[in-house]
Design an enzyme around this catalytic site. Structure first.
Site, PDB file in Angstrom:
ATOM      1  N   THR A  94       0.873  -1.178   0.000  1.00  0.00           N
ATOM      2  CA  THR A  94       0.000   0.000   0.000  1.00  0.00           C
ATOM      3  C   THR A  94       0.906   1.222   0.000  1.00  0.00           C
ATOM      4  OG1 THR A  94      -1.568  -1.249   1.333  1.00  0.00           O
ATOM      5  CG2 THR A  94      -1.939   1.115   1.143  1.00  0.00           C
ATOM      6  N   LYS A 170      -7.175   1.229  -3.169  1.00  0.00           N
ATOM      7  CA  LYS A 170      -6.712   0.664  -1.896  1.00  0.00           C
ATOM      8  C   LYS A 170      -6.729   1.715  -0.789  1.00  0.00           C
ATOM      9  CE  LYS A 170      -4.849  -1.772   1.287  1.00  0.00           C
ATOM     10  NZ  LYS A 170      -5.652  -2.711   2.048  1.00  0.00           N
ATOM     11  N   LYS A 239       0.357   5.636   8.098  1.00  0.00           N
ATOM     12  CA  LYS A 239       0.921   5.894   6.759  1.00  0.00           C
ATOM     13  C   LYS A 239      -0.204   5.948   5.707  1.00  0.00           C
ATOM     14  CE  LYS A 239       1.897   2.147   4.729  1.00  0.00           C
ATOM     15  NZ  LYS A 239       1.276   1.192   3.838  1.00  0.00           N
TER      16      LYS A 239
HETATM   17  N1  LIG Z   1      -0.959  -6.268   7.601  1.00  0.00           N
HETATM   18  C1  LIG Z   1      -2.089  -6.036   6.970  1.00  0.00           C
HETATM   19  O1  LIG Z   1      -3.185  -6.294   7.496  1.00  0.00           O
HETATM   20  C2  LIG Z   1      -2.070  -5.465   5.563  1.00  0.00           C
HETATM   21  C3  LIG Z   1      -3.187  -5.656   4.748  1.00  0.00           C
HETATM   22  C4  LIG Z   1      -3.171  -5.158   3.446  1.00  0.00           C
HETATM   23  C5  LIG Z   1      -2.061  -4.453   2.995  1.00  0.00           C
HETATM   24  N2  LIG Z   1      -1.001  -4.251   3.822  1.00  0.00           N
HETATM   25  C6  LIG Z   1       0.165  -3.520   3.287  1.00  0.00           C
HETATM   26  O2  LIG Z   1       1.118  -4.489   2.897  1.00  0.00           O
HETATM   27  C7  LIG Z   1       2.447  -3.977   3.071  1.00  0.00           C
HETATM   28  C8  LIG Z   1       3.216  -4.911   3.994  1.00  0.00           C
HETATM   29  O3  LIG Z   1       2.525  -4.973   5.235  1.00  0.00           O
HETATM   30  P1  LIG Z   1       2.945  -6.001   6.397  1.00  0.00           P
HETATM   31  O4  LIG Z   1       1.858  -5.971   7.405  1.00  0.00           O
HETATM   32  O5  LIG Z   1       3.395  -7.281   5.781  1.00  0.00           O
HETATM   33  O6  LIG Z   1       4.216  -5.207   6.994  1.00  0.00           O
HETATM   34  P2  LIG Z   1       5.411  -5.805   7.886  1.00  0.00           P
HETATM   35  O7  LIG Z   1       5.023  -7.055   8.567  1.00  0.00           O
HETATM   36  O8  LIG Z   1       5.892  -4.655   8.703  1.00  0.00           O
HETATM   37  O9  LIG Z   1       6.527  -6.176   6.783  1.00  0.00           O
HETATM   38  C9  LIG Z   1       7.172  -5.146   6.076  1.00  0.00           C
HETATM   39  C10 LIG Z   1       8.174  -5.719   5.093  1.00  0.00           C
HETATM   40  O10 LIG Z   1       8.882  -4.624   4.490  1.00  0.00           O
HETATM   41  C11 LIG Z   1      10.296  -4.809   4.710  1.00  0.00           C
HETATM   42  N3  LIG Z   1      10.951  -3.507   4.850  1.00  0.00           N
HETATM   43  C12 LIG Z   1      10.573  -2.469   5.643  1.00  0.00           C
HETATM   44  N4  LIG Z   1      11.412  -1.433   5.479  1.00  0.00           N
HETATM   45  C13 LIG Z   1      12.347  -1.835   4.578  1.00  0.00           C
HETATM   46  C14 LIG Z   1      13.465  -1.204   3.982  1.00  0.00           C
HETATM   47  N5  LIG Z   1      13.805   0.055   4.277  1.00  0.00           N
HETATM   48  N6  LIG Z   1      14.191  -1.919   3.079  1.00  0.00           N
HETATM   49  C15 LIG Z   1      13.864  -3.192   2.763  1.00  0.00           C
HETATM   50  N7  LIG Z   1      12.808  -3.839   3.283  1.00  0.00           N
HETATM   51  C16 LIG Z   1      12.053  -3.158   4.179  1.00  0.00           C
HETATM   52  C17 LIG Z   1      10.377  -5.625   5.983  1.00  0.00           C
HETATM   53  O11 LIG Z   1      11.645  -6.243   6.072  1.00  0.00           O
HETATM   54  P3  LIG Z   1      12.211  -6.713   7.509  1.00  0.00           P
HETATM   55  O12 LIG Z   1      11.632  -8.085   7.735  1.00  0.00           O
HETATM   56  O13 LIG Z   1      13.673  -6.717   7.318  1.00  0.00           O
HETATM   57  O14 LIG Z   1      11.754  -5.714   8.524  1.00  0.00           O
HETATM   58  C18 LIG Z   1       9.245  -6.617   5.732  1.00  0.00           C
HETATM   59  O15 LIG Z   1       9.616  -7.601   4.798  1.00  0.00           O
HETATM   60  C19 LIG Z   1       2.277  -2.553   3.634  1.00  0.00           C
HETATM   61  O16 LIG Z   1       2.333  -1.627   2.581  1.00  0.00           O
HETATM   62  C20 LIG Z   1       0.886  -2.590   4.251  1.00  0.00           C
HETATM   63  O17 LIG Z   1       0.305  -1.297   4.303  1.00  0.00           O
HETATM   64  C21 LIG Z   1      -0.957  -4.777   5.089  1.00  0.00           C
END
Ligand SMILES: NC(=O)c1ccc[n+]([C@@H]2O[C@H](COP(=O)([O-])OP(=O)(O)OC[C@H]3O[C@@H](n4cnc5c(N)ncnc54)[C@H](OP(=O)(O)O)[C@@H]3O)[C@@H](O)[C@H]2O)c1
Length: 307
Positions: A94, A170, A239
């Site tokens: 997102t 989204k 965000k």
């Molecule tokens: N969680 C939900 O319910 C949900 C639902 C729909 C959409 N989303 C969207 O999907 C996306 C991922 O969400 P999530 O919940 O999976 O987040 P998350 O658990 O915080 O995972 C974030 C990912 O991004 C990586 N990352 C963060 N900063 C980075 C950087 N500077 N360089 C390289 N890698 C980096 C992290 O790597 P590390 O493991 O090294 O930290 C991890 O692989 C977001 O955009 C979120 O808004 C989330």
């Protein structure tokens, strides 16, 4: 298909697992190495560098935010520099409308194809291949990637040829969910202060006029006061609130409710809520009514982070 998956967080790890289950040849990259092991055990190949995840027909990015996506996509030996001509980058994070437009232009210049395919559904839905996927971009690329979408989600919706359209869908969707969280927080503060059972109240709502997943999921979380571990962390929800306000400002569309929720997020984070689920801001309505709401240690964390 031969596909790379970059970003194995709460969402990406389940999505990568389902690509493997779907019979695809999957190469995974994550900044933090420890998250790779479980997928390698299930048959994925490990990419030590971003570029190594970009050798196939397509690469999917599922990273936290604009900053992470910018870095992984535009760095030397990033996605743009590594993907072969004609291959497809599918951005599932997102992110902002502006970054989506920037990536579409850069991929076009590089002779690659770019799809925006943000997803609806929390980590449990990602793990169960039950995501709803909003996709936009070149139709031939969408057609080619349908087997990937089918492996990760329950239904895919097309929003035309401009990738950024899917990002706006989204962001507007998350704005709606956050509005439901605020409304539920207020209604449940009211019935809660009157001494009604909040679980019974949510059961009533979701068995009658509010029979929708969003009321079930968030009504349940609020009634349980279960905000840890975060399925969708508060800083990520904040965000999305900022991104929808930015998109609305560019189009000159006032979103008064989103502005109210902006301040709810600020209050939650100021009180140390970084590790809580984004739905924890629902508790601020209860606090406004004099009811104890956020977990007691939240305030301690805020104090610690000021030291
Ligand atoms: N969680 C939900 O319910 C949900 C639902 C729909 C959409 N989303 C969207 O999907 C996306 C991922 O969400 P999530 O919940 O999976 O987040 P998350 O658990 O915080 O995972 C974030 C990912 O991004 C990586 N990352 C963060 N900063 C980075 C950087 N500077 N360089 C390289 N890698 C980096 C992290 O790597 P590390 O493991 O090294 O930290 C991890 O692989 C977001 O955009 C979120 O808004 C989330």
């Amino acid at each position: 298909m031969k596909v790379g998956m970059i970003g194995l967080g709460n969402m990406g790890s389940g999505m990568a697992a389902n690509l493997l289950t779907g019979g695809h040849e999957v190469t995974v990259y994550n900044r933090t190495l420890s998250k790779v092991d479980a997928l390698v055990t299930r048959g994925a190949s490990h990419a030590a560098q971003v570029a190594d995840a970009c050798r196939g027909d397509a690469v999917i990015t599922m990273l936290a935010d604009d900053g992470a996506v910018e870095r992984v996509v535009f760095d030397d030996a990033g996605v743009i520099g590594s993907l072969r001509k004609g291959a497809i980058h599918i951005s599932c994070s997102t992110i902002s409308v502006a970054l989506s437009e920037k990536m579409a232009a850069a991929h076009a210049a590089g002779g690659q194809r770019f799809l925006s395919a943000p997803v609806f559904g929390r980590p449990e839905a990602a793990a169960a291949a039950k995501l709803f996927i909003a996709v936009a971009g070149p139709p031939n690329a969408v057609d080619q990637c349908i087997p990937l979408f089918e492996a990760m989600g329950q239904k895919t919706f097309r929003f035309g040829e401009k990738p950024a359209a899917a990002n706006l869908v989204k962001l507007s969707g998350n704005f709606l969910i956050s509005s439901v969280i605020e409304a539920l927080g207020e209604a449940m503060a009211l019935v809660g202060k009157a001494g009604l059972d909040q679980h019974q109240y949510v059961d009533f709502l979701t068995s009658t006029l509010f029979n929708a997943p969003v009321y079930k999921t968030y009504g349940g979380l609020i009634a349980d006061k279960k905000f840890e571990p975060a399925g969708f962390a508060a800083p990520l929800g904040f965000k999305d609130n900022r991104l929808v306000l930015a998109a609305a400002e560019k189009l000159r569309v006032p979103l008064p409710l989103a502005s109210l929720i902006y301040n709810r997020f600020l209050t939650l984070l100021a009180r140390g809520g970084d590790n809580l689920d984004w739905s924890a801001f629902s508790q601020l309505a209860a606090e406004d009514s004099g009811q104890p709401a956020l977990p007691p240690h939240t305030a301690e964390r805020a104090h610690e982070s000021e030291q």
